[in-house]
Scaffold this active site. Structure first.
Site, PDB file in Angstrom:
ATOM      1  N   GLY A 130       0.759  -1.257   0.000  1.00  0.00           N
ATOM      2  CA  GLY A 130       0.000   0.000   0.000  1.00  0.00           C
ATOM      3  C   GLY A 130       0.781   1.293   0.000  1.00  0.00           C
ATOM      4  CE  LYS A 155       6.770  -3.989 -10.153  1.00  0.00           C
ATOM      5  NZ  LYS A 155       7.840  -3.456  -9.315  1.00  0.00           N
TER       6      LYS A 155
HETATM    7  C1  LIG Z   1       5.677  -4.912  -6.011  1.00  0.00           C
HETATM    8  S1  LIG Z   1       4.133  -5.274  -5.259  1.00  0.00           S
HETATM    9  C2  LIG Z   1       3.352  -3.688  -5.232  1.00  0.00           C
HETATM   10  C3  LIG Z   1       3.855  -2.726  -4.178  1.00  0.00           C
HETATM   11  C4  LIG Z   1       2.959  -1.518  -4.041  1.00  0.00           C
HETATM   12  N1  LIG Z   1       3.053  -0.637  -5.195  1.00  0.00           N
HETATM   13  C5  LIG Z   1       3.295  -0.685  -2.831  1.00  0.00           C
HETATM   14  O1  LIG Z   1       3.657   0.474  -2.993  1.00  0.00           O
HETATM   15  O2  LIG Z   1       3.143  -1.170  -1.705  1.00  0.00           O
HETATM   16  C6  LIG Z   1       3.289  -6.119  -6.562  1.00  0.00           C
HETATM   17  C7  LIG Z   1       1.855  -6.490  -6.241  1.00  0.00           C
HETATM   18  O3  LIG Z   1       1.209  -6.961  -7.432  1.00  0.00           O
HETATM   19  C8  LIG Z   1       0.178  -7.844  -7.010  1.00  0.00           C
HETATM   20  N2  LIG Z   1      -0.375  -8.617  -8.131  1.00  0.00           N
HETATM   21  C9  LIG Z   1       0.223  -9.607  -8.845  1.00  0.00           C
HETATM   22  N3  LIG Z   1      -0.611 -10.089  -9.784  1.00  0.00           N
HETATM   23  C10 LIG Z   1      -1.776  -9.376  -9.683  1.00  0.00           C
HETATM   24  C11 LIG Z   1      -3.018  -9.411 -10.398  1.00  0.00           C
HETATM   25  N4  LIG Z   1      -3.214 -10.280 -11.412  1.00  0.00           N
HETATM   26  N5  LIG Z   1      -4.005  -8.569 -10.030  1.00  0.00           N
HETATM   27  C12 LIG Z   1      -3.797  -7.690  -8.997  1.00  0.00           C
HETATM   28  N6  LIG Z   1      -2.641  -7.616  -8.289  1.00  0.00           N
HETATM   29  C13 LIG Z   1      -1.635  -8.447  -8.621  1.00  0.00           C
HETATM   30  C14 LIG Z   1       0.884  -8.683  -5.956  1.00  0.00           C
HETATM   31  O4  LIG Z   1      -0.046  -9.349  -5.145  1.00  0.00           O
HETATM   32  C15 LIG Z   1       1.722  -7.629  -5.228  1.00  0.00           C
HETATM   33  O5  LIG Z   1       1.076  -7.175  -4.070  1.00  0.00           O
END
Ligand SMILES: C[S@@+](CC[C@H](N)C(=O)[O-])C[C@H]1O[C@@H](n2cnc3c(N)ncnc32)[C@H](O)[C@@H]1O
Length: 205
Positions: free
Chosen positions: A66, A163
């Site tokens: 988050g 990303k």
């Molecule tokens: C690098 S983390 C994000 C960090 C976030 N931007 C932060 O500032 O805390 C990547 C996130 O992408 C989510 N994710 C992966 N595949 C996804 C999908 N198909 N739909 C939604 N979220 C997804 C993962 O669960 C993970 O929490």
């Protein structure tokens, strides 16, 4: 009583934890009350291209834990919808949808909740499996879904930042951006981990 033996960590896991603990940005994020060091990437990118506008309705994809949503709230943004496949501890002023962004029913829910979407930010990355080619293929194919959703739902002048990873499908992402948006720019934030193949692509409709 059955006693469970504590599983010892492998050398590489120990090194990862050490690096993580020593990482200045992790400590800095913690001291500022952010849930992840990822906040510094969004801050850096926005300082560079100034694409976040306070009155915008913002969709934060792959939002958990988050820190990007926290950053937006701190900056005074009011209309934030966060989505993640994993749960996210609540953040006041942020609406959260738990679900897989690639599912049509989740995309419909997003449109219903947010109405007009002005800006999409996506930090989506799949869980790593150790197979770098497969990981970048899976993440990059979701990034293509995000760009296609943005192309269909953003109006002219609206923005999307996502990303992606250098590797499988990266050329498809760059070509899709060039062919469907009026402007696109690839950004490599300094706050990304050293050696990471992570990049961001910014597109304006
Ligand atoms: C690098 S983390 C994000 C960090 C976030 N931007 C932060 O500032 O805390 C990547 C996130 O992408 C989510 N994710 C992966 N595949 C996804 C999908 N198909 N739909 C939604 N979220 C997804 C993962 O669960 C993970 O929490």
């Amino acid at each position: 009583m059955v006693k469970f033996k504590k599983k010892s960590l492998s050398g590489s896991s120990k090194r990862w934890i050490q690096r993580h603990h020593n990482d200045d940005l992790v400590l800095k994020a913690k001291s500022l009350g952010f849930r992840s060091r990822a906040v510094f990437k969004l801050d850096e990118i926005d300082k560079k291209i100034k694409f976040l506008k306070k009155k915008d309705n913002i969709l934060d994809l792959g939002a958990s834990p988050g820190s990007w949503s926290q950053f937006l709230v701190k900056k005074g943004f009011k209309n934030i919808l966060a989505v993640d496949i994993l749960n996210m501890d609540p953040i006041s002023e942020v609406i959260f949808i738990a679900g897989d962004f690639t599912e049509e029913k989740i995309q419909e829910k997003i449109k219903k909740k947010l109405g007009k979407i002005d800006t999409i930010i996506s930090d989506i990355a799949v869980n790593t499996t150790g197979n770098k080619g497969l990981d970048s293929f899976k993440t990059n194919s979701i990034t293509l879904d995000v760009l296609s959703f943005a192309n269909q739902n953003l109006s002219n002048g609206s923005n999307v930042l996502c990303k992606f990873f250098n590797g499988e499908l990266d050329k498809n992402i760059i070509d899709y951006a060039k062919n469907n948006f009026s402007k696109s720019k690839i950004i490599k934030p300094k706050a990304s981990r050293q050696g990471s193949k992570e990049m961001y692509i910014y597109c304006c409709k």
